[in-house]
Scaffold this motif. Sequence first.
Motif: not given
Lengths: 591, 77
Positions: A518-526
């Motif tokens: 989940f964190a990877c998805d959030v960071l990628r979006a950032k």
Amino acid sequence: MSTKAHTKAHTVHPQRGLRIALLANCTIELLQRPLANALNERGFEADFWVGGFGQYRQAILDPDSALYDFAPDIVLLYLDGEDLFPEVLENPFDLDTDRRQQLARSRIDELEALTTHLGKRLPQATLLLNTVTIPPLNTLVGLEYNSDYSVRDVISGYNTGLARLAHRSPSVVVVDVESLVAWLGFARWRDPRLWYLARMRWSREAIQALAERYAATIAGRLGQMRKCLVLDLDNILWGGIVGEEGVAGIKLGEEGIGLAYVEFQMELLNLYRKGILLAICSKNNPADALEVLRSHPAMRLREEHFAAMRINWEDKATNLRAIAEELNIGLDSLVFVDDNPVERAWVREALPEVYVPEWPDDPSDFKTALLELEVSHFHKLAITEEDRRRGELYRAQAQRRKLQATATSLEDFYRSLEMRATIGVADSFTIPRIAQLTQKTNQFNLTTRRYTEAEITDLANSPESLVYWLELTDRFGSNGIVGVLILRALTKETWLVDTFLLSCRVMGRTVENAFLGFACDVLRAKGAKKLIGEYRPTAKNAPVADLYPRLGFRLVEQRQDSQLWELDLERQQVEIPEWFEIVLVSEGAHA
Amino acid sequence: MLDRRLVEAISRALKLNPGSITPETSQENTEAWDSLAHLNLILEIEAAFGVRFSSEEIPLLTSVARLQEALERHGAL
């Protein structure tokens, strides 16, 4: 800010460093050594700084004060009632109700100003304040309650004001010295010789009791507490030996000494309600013991209140080890109560991590012994929603284990659990639990950074960091908030996993894959390109030593006390297992 | 002869090597024996011997010899 407590935690030896400033309006120096010893028994190595006699205002208000150079984790400010309100005892006949209320209020206002000041300079420190008392034998005896003269209302006004102050300031913890004095007895609390010779307000006995109380409070504040009370059965939960005397023959009920066991059980039930786990370790025939637990009408504790039970003829050390393993907590989280001195000695010898208190022979003393244990080893300063439901949570855990035993493969087991991970950003509802988890999680904790509520609040408010919590629900119910992930931006494109932890009760259920995925998805979006995972080995977190390599991270730096692992967010992915449903909640929406 | 328990109590309270404690050891010639350490020492000795010194005696018991005399006077030795 002091970092010693964070860097020293659980590394070479299990002692955790702590910086304590002692401030008072009377002589406080003699408290230092007993307090250091009492803290040492609880796993802390304390450094002290002692403010000058009666100089606590200057120490806090002077911007160049040595207090701030010392950078304490704990500021212990002891204020004695007699020093706070000298006018009250000097001439109580000169004070009307208004004046008395005003006196109490003005002292609280002053304390609040000092608290605010301290909070600005030492935002991470905990301030320990104390309720006060005045000598119960004073000139108003007879007039107090029967006339308009009173000193009681000044004291109760001040103590009530302290509670409100603590409610407003999360950095303040109130130590209830008034009740400690009442329990010990004022005549034993004071040693007038020491007042006249050294301006000290305590007797030798009082110093010992106070040091114990402060140490227990500090351990409670920092999450260094025992988690589970393991109980023997015969002559502990009831009188007599059920295997010999039968269910009808044991002493338990409203009659005579049977009531001592009932009241002891009532207090154990309160421990359960405060979130302390209860367990049984008894040499007995399981059928006899279970019959009492299930059918004796006077039992207050039933099977459902025990997170684990070992009723058999094996030795107690083996059984205690099995209990710790079953509950997935360390042996150093256990307290063991047994009436038999031989068993106590054996467990102390075999398992020095387990705390085994001396235990009174007379059941009349059981309840008091238990309450003393609650103060010394289960010292709670707050009760979270998780605490209230802990017993239930562990029972559901037992059902999960049964399911696991019947599942044909691990994946089938995960699927059959129907897991839902609810993830949210830290807010005022969740910050206390997040701080609590950072304070007490030892096994699944990659960096073991201990944070206070104030520190979590700062991290949550900073644009440079993200603080997430995770609540796990499955077909057996909610496990509560069991995970914390704190991410820090090192650069625009590189982020660091500052903290990644899971409560031991959800280990082995691939929650870590879901959370980090989940964190990877959030960071990628950032727009992030790299994620750095840090692993800091401690005596307890070996279970996660291979977490980052297992998830595809590459070792980029080996330091003396930590390793840095890197994930290329543009090319790599941490898969969220398909058996997870992920629900993201927005701020303030936590149920 | 110095009482063994007295030497132990002094050694504990002042963190001195028991071998270095003689009847002549005093507040004057011992750095660790400051005024607060003195009170701590008195409290330690009171607990060890079950005696209670008066507030007039306490400031005078500033050498090992005087402490031993006082304990004898209180019938504790």
